[in-house]
Write an enzyme that holds these catalytic residues in place. Structure first.
Site, PDB file in Angstrom:
ATOM      1  N   ASN A   9      -1.036  -5.426 -10.606  1.00 17.35           N
ATOM      2  CA  ASN A   9       0.317  -4.958 -10.268  1.00 17.35           C
ATOM      3  C   ASN A   9       1.158  -6.170  -9.866  1.00 17.35           C
ATOM      4  O   ASN A   9       0.976  -6.722  -8.791  1.00 17.35           O
ATOM      5  CB  ASN A   9       0.191  -3.948  -9.115  1.00 17.35           C
ATOM      6  CG  ASN A   9       1.538  -3.540  -8.542  1.00 17.35           C
ATOM      7  OD1 ASN A   9       2.576  -3.742  -9.173  1.00 17.35           O
ATOM      8  ND2 ASN A   9       1.523  -2.961  -7.349  1.00 17.35           N
ATOM      9  N   LYS A  11       4.284  -6.289  -9.206  1.00 20.38           N
ATOM     10  CA  LYS A  11       5.395  -5.956  -8.291  1.00 20.38           C
ATOM     11  C   LYS A  11       6.689  -6.617  -8.787  1.00 20.38           C
ATOM     12  O   LYS A  11       6.888  -6.727  -9.994  1.00 20.38           O
ATOM     13  CB  LYS A  11       5.036  -6.373  -6.858  1.00 20.38           C
ATOM     14  CG  LYS A  11       3.658  -5.840  -6.444  1.00 20.38           C
ATOM     15  CD  LYS A  11       3.378  -5.985  -5.002  1.00 20.38           C
ATOM     16  CE  LYS A  11       1.976  -5.445  -4.708  1.00 20.38           C
ATOM     17  NZ  LYS A  11       1.669  -5.415  -3.302  1.00 20.38           N
ATOM     18  N   HIS A  96       2.892   4.187  -4.806  1.00 21.00           N
ATOM     19  CA  HIS A  96       2.453   2.946  -4.147  1.00 21.00           C
ATOM     20  C   HIS A  96       3.013   2.913  -2.726  1.00 21.00           C
ATOM     21  O   HIS A  96       4.131   3.380  -2.479  1.00 21.00           O
ATOM     22  CB  HIS A  96       2.944   1.736  -4.949  1.00 21.00           C
ATOM     23  CG  HIS A  96       2.352   0.463  -4.470  1.00 21.00           C
ATOM     24  ND1 HIS A  96       2.833  -0.197  -3.367  1.00 21.00           N
ATOM     25  CD2 HIS A  96       1.289  -0.254  -4.917  1.00 21.00           C
ATOM     26  CE1 HIS A  96       2.082  -1.276  -3.165  1.00 21.00           C
ATOM     27  NE2 HIS A  96       1.147  -1.332  -4.093  1.00 21.00           N
ATOM     28  N   GLU A  98       4.342   0.675  -1.021  1.00 15.16           N
ATOM     29  CA  GLU A  98       5.662   0.040  -0.857  1.00 15.16           C
ATOM     30  C   GLU A  98       6.772   1.021  -1.216  1.00 15.16           C
ATOM     31  O   GLU A  98       7.854   0.988  -0.639  1.00 15.16           O
ATOM     32  CB  GLU A  98       5.727  -1.242  -1.710  1.00 15.16           C
ATOM     33  CG  GLU A  98       4.925  -2.357  -1.054  1.00 15.16           C
ATOM     34  CD  GLU A  98       4.261  -3.327  -2.019  1.00 15.16           C
ATOM     35  OE1 GLU A  98       4.623  -3.366  -3.212  1.00 15.16           O
ATOM     36  OE2 GLU A  98       3.345  -4.048  -1.567  1.00 15.16           O
ATOM     37  N   GLU A 180      -5.633   2.463  -1.070  1.00 15.69           N
ATOM     38  CA  GLU A 180      -5.060   1.198  -0.617  1.00 15.69           C
ATOM     39  C   GLU A 180      -4.616   1.348   0.836  1.00 15.69           C
ATOM     40  O   GLU A 180      -3.520   1.865   1.097  1.00 15.69           O
ATOM     41  CB  GLU A 180      -3.837   0.837  -1.470  1.00 15.69           C
ATOM     42  CG  GLU A 180      -4.133   0.638  -2.923  1.00 15.69           C
ATOM     43  CD  GLU A 180      -3.099  -0.289  -3.565  1.00 15.69           C
ATOM     44  OE1 GLU A 180      -3.490  -1.387  -3.961  1.00 15.69           O
ATOM     45  OE2 GLU A 180      -1.930   0.072  -3.615  1.00 15.69           O
ATOM     46  N   GLY A 186      -1.130  -6.989   0.784  1.00 16.97           N
ATOM     47  CA  GLY A 186      -0.351  -8.225   0.897  1.00 16.97           C
ATOM     48  C   GLY A 186      -0.525  -8.935   2.231  1.00 16.97           C
ATOM     49  O   GLY A 186       0.229  -9.844   2.564  1.00 16.97           O
ATOM     50  N   SER A 225      -5.291  -6.740  -0.803  1.00 18.37           N
ATOM     51  CA  SER A 225      -5.789  -8.104  -0.639  1.00 18.37           C
ATOM     52  C   SER A 225      -7.101  -8.361  -1.388  1.00 18.37           C
ATOM     53  O   SER A 225      -7.980  -9.071  -0.891  1.00 18.37           O
ATOM     54  CB  SER A 225      -5.933  -8.454   0.852  1.00 18.37           C
ATOM     55  OG  SER A 225      -4.658  -8.418   1.469  1.00 18.37           O
TER      56      SER A 225
END
Ligand code: PGA
Length: 264
Positions: A9, A11, A96, A98, A180, A186, A225
């Site tokens: 991904n 992003k 996701h 985010e 996740e 991240g 990560s």
């Protein structure tokens, strides 16, 4: 169960020329017939076409990072499932963290996105996971095992039940779930093998409860990560069917090494 899956991904990173370079290097390193695991590249919309043409003829699939919950219409700035399919995508990431936490996506919107993606022939990668505060609250209550488990599993239960609500058992086999933990995305912190195994087992049980005849057909990925230094440990968890990789998929070298560790 299908092959293990490695999803990159990207992003909001990489201009078209960079995307062409990274995807091309990965395709060349893997070679045309690579089939030890399924690889999916998920560039930003603007790079779908260059990446799609660079990986054509390889076994790498293309995916979209998001989708809107309607087929077409006056929704400025949005991209529909038929548009993603038309751009060569076979996959789409939905929900996701985010998008949930920075862009305010709701479980209701995510349900629409999953449902429309599946009905348009895309495979949906549904992301779920608890926040740091939710995990800490569960740890704080760890003297009471039942309460701890309930607190830890409940955000994931809500996200999965809600997203899959309108699907039947056959449609659910076009879903992949990516666990996740929000605190691991991240941040350089990744969940331990025990933490990953516990949640993956729970997700498997929950799916069996909702869809009793489903068996083990839904792949459950880990994300947060993932890098070359922890991929072996993560893949040693029996319940992990692949990984969703952010930062480490931006470099062809590290993504290739991750793919090789998963493919074996
Ligand atoms: P990360 O991102 O690997 O950079 O933590 C994972 C993801 O957001 O899917």
């Amino acid at each position: 169960m299908d092959k293990k899956l490695v999803v990159g991904n990207w992003k909001m990173n990489l201009l078209r020329e960079e995307a062409r370079e990274v995807s091309g290097t990965i395709a060349d390193l893997l070679g045309e017939d690579y089939d030890a695991c399924q690889v999916v590249l998920v560039p930003p919309y603007t790079a779908l076409e260059v990446v799609g043409s660079r990986i054509s003829g390889s076994t790498i699939d293309l995916g979209g990072q998001n989708v809107f919950g309607k087929i077409s219409g006056a929704f400025t700035g949005e991209v529909s499932a038929p548009m993603l399919a038309d751009a060569g995508c076979k996959w789409v990431i939905v929900g996701h963290s985010e998008r949930r936490h920075i862009l305010g996506e709701t479980d209701e919107q995510i349900r629409e996105k999953v449902s429309i993606s599946i009905s348009c022939g895309l495979k949906a990668i549904l992301c779920v996971g608890e926040t740091e505060a939710q995990r800490e609250e569960a740890i704080r209550r760890s003297e009471d095992l039942l309460t701890r488990k309930k607190l830890l599993f409940s955000p994931i239960k809500t996200q999965i039940e809600s997203a899959l609500d309108s699907l039947d058992q056959k449609q659910v086999s076009d879903i992949v779930i990516a666990y996740e933990p929000v605190w691991a995305i991240g941040t350089g912190k990744n969940a331990t093998s025990l933490e990953i195994a516990e949640i993956h087992q729970y997700i498997r049980e929950l799916l069996a409860e909702i869809f009793p005849g489903l068996g083990n057909n839904v792949r459950i990925l880990y994300g947060g990560s993932v890098k070359t230094g922890n991929i072996v440990e993560i893949m040693s968890v029996e319940e992990v069917d692949g990984v969703l990789v952010g930062g480490a998929s931006l470099s062809a070298d590290s993504f290739f090494r991750i793919i090789n560790s998963v493919g074996g």
